[in-house]
Design an enzyme around this catalytic site. Structure first.
Site, short mmCIF file in Angstrom:
data_model
loop_
_atom_site.label_atom_id
_atom_site.label_comp_id
_atom_site.label_asym_id
_atom_site.label_seq_id
_atom_site.Cartn_x
_atom_site.Cartn_y
_atom_site.Cartn_z
N ASP A 30 -2.06 -18.28 2.02
CA ASP A 30 -3.19 -19.00 1.40
C ASP A 30 -3.71 -20.09 2.36
O ASP A 30 -4.93 -20.27 2.50
CB ASP A 30 -2.82 -19.58 0.02
CG ASP A 30 -1.36 -19.96 -0.10
OD1 ASP A 30 -0.62 -19.86 0.89
OD2 ASP A 30 -0.95 -20.39 -1.20
N ASP A 49 -10.86 -9.03 7.38
CA ASP A 49 -12.24 -9.05 6.87
C ASP A 49 -12.77 -10.48 6.89
O ASP A 49 -13.92 -10.73 7.25
CB ASP A 49 -12.30 -8.52 5.43
CG ASP A 49 -12.64 -7.03 5.38
OD1 ASP A 49 -12.21 -6.30 6.30
OD2 ASP A 49 -13.33 -6.59 4.44
N LYS A 90 4.31 -15.13 2.67
CA LYS A 90 4.28 -15.90 1.40
C LYS A 90 5.75 -16.16 1.05
O LYS A 90 6.24 -15.77 -0.03
CB LYS A 90 3.55 -15.07 0.34
CG LYS A 90 3.24 -15.82 -0.94
CD LYS A 90 2.18 -16.90 -0.79
CE LYS A 90 2.00 -17.66 -2.10
NZ LYS A 90 1.20 -18.89 -1.96
N ASP A 106 -5.05 -6.90 6.00
CA ASP A 106 -6.29 -6.23 5.59
C ASP A 106 -7.31 -7.28 5.17
O ASP A 106 -8.47 -7.29 5.61
CB ASP A 106 -5.95 -5.30 4.42
CG ASP A 106 -7.05 -4.31 4.12
OD1 ASP A 106 -8.05 -4.29 4.87
OD2 ASP A 106 -6.92 -3.56 3.14
N TYR A 117 0.82 -1.21 0.00
CA TYR A 117 0.00 0.00 0.00
C TYR A 117 0.85 1.27 0.00
O TYR A 117 0.37 2.35 -0.33
CB TYR A 117 -0.94 0.03 1.22
CG TYR A 117 -2.01 -1.04 1.22
CD1 TYR A 117 -2.16 -1.92 0.15
CD2 TYR A 117 -2.89 -1.16 2.28
CE1 TYR A 117 -3.13 -2.90 0.15
CE2 TYR A 117 -3.88 -2.14 2.30
CZ TYR A 117 -3.98 -3.01 1.23
OH TYR A 117 -4.95 -3.98 1.24
#
Ligand code: NAD
Length: 365
Positions: A226, A254, A194, A250, A145
């Site tokens: 994942d 959620d 990752k 982020d 970001y």
């Protein structure tokens, strides 16, 4: 007893932001009366409303107010009205990212707690979610970001890139926050990366393990992002603290909101070395804005985190969280957490849910 006074920078933002913020301010006033604390709240603009009024999402006056306050309480920003794919136009999110960067808020703490009273509100099986209590520690001022963003045309073909960059100091300081949080919880950190594909992931893993050596009592588990996305649904009870970078955090938070039953329940604290900021995990929910149906609890619980983490008012914070527990245990619901079996008379609007919490604080339950 002398009155303690705290300056609070209040940024309601857009969409449901002003409605849920009003509830949080009422709750703060109630708990302030009980503890002889005055919250001097000054409002300022951020996000889409700031773009409308000043042409930019984070006006200098807002930043000055935030810097000089004891804490910042934010609602949410954004909405279709300001959506644009033109990279030269201001976007509401610039306000959010800007204030995080300017205040150096690198550590985002996102508790995901499944209330006993709401085990049936999750679409997952009650047995899978019952008792879940997870803290997501998300790096907030680095990574994708905050890297370079660019769209260029190469031989007539549009091509975009977003750069993901971390240095070891950024990883180390957020890792320490996670280990310190785990030390006063269940003592387990799951570090999500990752590392099988990304250099940033390999650096992340190496630095996290180096920091872990200083916390020998904390169990450290590595997990690829994942797999973590799957494990959160399959076996959420295995998690205590989840430590991860900005973008993964982020998305995973959620996803984790599904365990709790609604995004409208998830609060957050964004901490650095100075003034801290507190905000719900959800966005501005333009689909339900202005209808008095938004769940104000994420905003109220963000105010409770502000009392505890930002102002050191642990008893006042506990009064707010206990009031939320009691109101839910008594069966009161907003529409997002109501179920088929919920009696219609127990489904409250945004304001009415706020009134219940205030009443509960005043009753000293
Ligand atoms: P959102 O979080 O606003 O909404 C997702 C879904 O959850 C919607 O159906 C919404 O009605 C529901 N929801 C969210 N909060 C709720 C609440 N308190 N009570 C009941 N239901 C609630 O995400 P989105 O729809 O993807 O984004 C809407 C806008 O918010 C966009 O402009 C986005 O950029 C912005 N956004 C802002 C933030 C922030 O301010 N921190 C975070 C995420 C998205």
């Amino acid at each position: 007893m002398s009155l303690q006074r705290y300056e609070i920078c209040v940024l309601p933002g857009d969409g449901i932001g002003p409605e849920i913020m009003q509830v949080a301010l009422d709750v703060l006033r109630a708990v302030g009366r009980k503890h002889d604390v005055e919250f001097a709240c000054t409002e300022a603009l951020v996000g889409g409303c700031a773009i409308d009024a000043c042409g930019c999402a984070l006006p200098e006056a807002t930043l000055d107010l935030a810097r000089s306050a004891d804490a910042v309480l934010l609602g949410a920003v954004g909405g279709p009205r300001w959506d644009t794919v033109d990279p030269d136009k201001p976007r509401p999110e610039d306000g959010l990212l800007g204030i995080r960067k300017e205040l150096g808020l690198y550590a985002n703490l996102r508790p995901v707690r499944v209330y006993d009273a709401l085990v049936d509100a999750s679409p997952l099986k009650p047995d899978a979610v019952r008792g879940c209590d997870i803290l997501i520690v998300r790096e907030l001022t680095g990574g994708l970001y905050f890297g370079d963003h660019e769209t260029v045309e190469v031989d007539g073909v549009a091509c975009a890139h977003d750069v993901m960059e971390y240095d070891e100091l950024e990883v180390e300081r957020i890792a320490r926050r996670a280990f310190e949080a785990a030390a006063i919880r269940q003592g387990k950190v799951t570090s999500v990366d990752k590392a099988n594909v990304l250099d940033t992931g390999r650096l992340w893993r190496k630095v996290v393990h180096r920091a872990a050596a200083e916390y020998p009592d904390i169990e450290i588990v590595d997990m690829l992002v994942d797999n973590c996305a799957m494990q959160l649904i399959m076996n959420p009870g295995q998690f205590d603290v989840i430590l991860t970078e900005n973008t993964f955090g982020d998305i995973l938070s959620d996803e984790a909101s599904v365990l709790a039953g609604s995004l409208g329940l998830l609060a957050s604290a964004s901490l650095g070395d100075g003034t801290s900021l507190f905000e719900p995990c959800h966005g501005s929910a333009p689909d339900i804005a202005g209808k008095n149906i938004a769940n104000p609890l994420a905003q109220v619980l963000s105010a409770a985190m502000m009392l505890a983490h930002g102002l050191g008012l642990d008893e006042a914070a506990s009064d707010v969280t206990c009031a939320v527990d009691a109101v839910l245990a008594d069966g009161w619901r907003t529409a997002d957490i109501a179920q088929d079996t919920t009696d219609a008379a127990h489904v409250l609007g945004t304001r009415e849910m706020g009134e219940r919490i205030v009443a509960c604080i005043e009753e000293e339950r």
